[in-house]
Design an enzyme around this catalytic site. Structure first.
Site, PDB file in Angstrom:
ATOM      1  N   LYS A   1      -3.444  -6.652   5.177  1.00  0.00           N
ATOM      2  CA  LYS A   1      -4.768  -6.028   5.068  1.00  0.00           C
ATOM      3  C   LYS A   1      -5.769  -6.648   6.037  1.00  0.00           C
ATOM      4  O   LYS A   1      -6.612  -5.957   6.597  1.00  0.00           O
ATOM      5  CB  LYS A   1      -5.280  -6.129   3.626  1.00  0.00           C
ATOM      6  CG  LYS A   1      -4.554  -5.181   2.690  1.00  0.00           C
ATOM      7  CD  LYS A   1      -5.064  -5.289   1.275  1.00  0.00           C
ATOM      8  CE  LYS A   1      -4.359  -4.297   0.364  1.00  0.00           C
ATOM      9  NZ  LYS A   1      -4.711  -4.469  -1.036  1.00  0.00           N
TER      10      LYS A   1
ATOM     11  N   LYS B   1       5.046   3.163   0.659  1.00  0.00           N
ATOM     12  CA  LYS B   1       4.685   3.348  -0.738  1.00  0.00           C
ATOM     13  C   LYS B   1       3.542   4.376  -0.856  1.00  0.00           C
ATOM     14  O   LYS B   1       2.666   4.415  -0.002  1.00  0.00           O
ATOM     15  CB  LYS B   1       4.209   1.990  -1.268  1.00  0.00           C
ATOM     16  CG  LYS B   1       4.202   1.886  -2.760  1.00  0.00           C
ATOM     17  CD  LYS B   1       3.789   0.488  -3.151  1.00  0.00           C
ATOM     18  CE  LYS B   1       3.173   0.558  -4.524  1.00  0.00           C
ATOM     19  NZ  LYS B   1       2.175  -0.404  -4.798  1.00  0.00           N
TER      20      LYS B   1
ATOM     21  N   LYS C   1      -3.303   4.627  -2.500  1.00  0.00           N
ATOM     22  CA  LYS C   1      -4.668   5.169  -2.488  1.00  0.00           C
ATOM     23  C   LYS C   1      -5.305   5.004  -1.125  1.00  0.00           C
ATOM     24  O   LYS C   1      -6.214   5.730  -0.753  1.00  0.00           O
ATOM     25  CB  LYS C   1      -5.540   4.401  -3.499  1.00  0.00           C
ATOM     26  CG  LYS C   1      -5.174   4.643  -4.946  1.00  0.00           C
ATOM     27  CD  LYS C   1      -6.036   3.748  -5.823  1.00  0.00           C
ATOM     28  CE  LYS C   1      -5.768   3.957  -7.297  1.00  0.00           C
ATOM     29  NZ  LYS C   1      -6.604   3.135  -8.146  1.00  0.00           N
TER      30      LYS C   1
END
Length: 341
Positions: A110, A205, A208
């Site tokens: 991230k 995966k 969101k």
């Protein structure tokens, strides 16, 4: 035995959250003492919309209830409504080696995407908050998907470290009960559906944070949106349909989703779909998804309409959770040598 788990209120709750976590909670609440919370403190580790946070938190709580979380068996609450989460996190950060946090794969991924100047310290210390979420409640088991296993391992190491540094005789000398301060939790990995993959890439995966909404089925998607997403999802050109062919990740993913939504066995699904073409299967999958999600959507609307009911559920859940959490927190303060309030 106690189980704790939670979902972030950022973005829409999607099929991956549901099949990987929330659907499994429904069976767990019959066997265990369960606490399910909305992890709003985790939601601010990356840039977020302040106008949306409280609305999304309520919406996520309503989804838990609409999916079948039963408040007579489980406590449902908002993480930030139990202050002990943040207090314990600070105490745990004092014993967490920075090297342990630097090893975390999710942080590396991230922060690389966002760039150092845009990454807050919270993204690095996120796993310490996750550890405090779990250890506060003396949890025996934590349902985790594959991607959270590393964070749970850190939680276990932290529990053992605190028990070693401050537990046992040292704690007894300070007037405590002695022994272990924290239970060391075990992972509970669901048998299937722990990892639902993206509709546009069977190797990633369902998430969101993916920029394309076509990559996921959101639990509140209307029927025509679900039909369109399934129609446009990525497939392959092999004949027939099968599980577990490494060259066919999308096929494996869509069959797994169908299996979980219909509660059929893998064998039944493999037999039913082996000779189908994609067009026929997509029709069957779309119908199954709409049938399964429709009652959840209807119940969600009812709960959101009864706002006083939802407030009551969250207030009672936070009260129950705080009783357990405060007892743990007081023990940690005592074992670490703080002056009692």
């Amino acid at each position: 035995k106690r189980v704790v788990s939670g979902v972030q209120p950022t973005g829409s709750v999607h099929l991956g959250n549901y099949l990987g976590a929330i659907k499994n909670w429904i069976s767990l609440q019959d066997t265990y003492d369960t606490l399910f919370f909305i992890v709003d403190l985790h939601a601010i580790t990356l840039p977020y919309d302040t106008q949306q946070l409280s609305k999304a938190t309520r919406g996520t709580a309503a989804i838990y209830l609409a999916c079948g979380v039963d408040t007579s068996k489980a406590s449902v609450f908002v993480q930030s409504h139990v202050r002990a989460h943040v207090e314990l996190m600070w105490l745990l950060s004092s014993v967490t080696p920075i090297g342990w946090l630097n090893r975390m794969i999710q942080f590396k991924e991230k922060s690389r995407k966002a760039g150092d100047e845009n990454v807050g310290v919270a993204l690095l210390t996120y796993p310490v908050l996750m550890a405090s979420d779990i250890l506060l409640y003396q949890s025996d088991f934590v349902p985790v998907g594959e991607d959270q296993k590393q964070h749970l391992e850190l939680t276990r190491e932290l529990a053992e470290r605190v028990n070693y540094l401050y537990g046992g005789r040292k704690w007894k000398k300070l007037g405590g009960r002695g022994g272990a301060i924290f239970k060391v939790p075990e992972p509970l990995i669901p048998p299937a559906g722990a990892r639902v993959m993206s509709l546009t890439d069977g190797l990633s995966k369902m998430s969101k944070s993916s920029p394309s909404d076509l990559s996921r089925i959101n639990l509140l998607d209307p029927k025509d949106v679900i039909a369109n997403k399934i129609k446009r999802c990525k497939t392959d050109s092999f004949p027939g349909l099968e599980f577990d062919n490494p060259d066919r990740p999308e096929c494996n993913n869509l069959l797994s989703v169908y299996q979980l939504i219909t509660s059929k066995t893998r064998e039944e699904v493999a037999k039913e779909c082996q000779d189908m073409n994609w067009g026929a299967f997509k029709k069957v999958l779309t119908e199954a998804l709409i049938d399964h999600l429709n009652p959840i959507q209807v119940r969600y609307e009812e709960i959101m309409y009864e706002s006083a009911y939802l407030d009551k559920v969250l207030a009672e859940g936070a009260e129950k959770a705080a009783d357990i959490a405060d007892a743990t927190l007081n023990n940690v303060y005592q074992a670490m040598g703080f002056l009692r309030r």
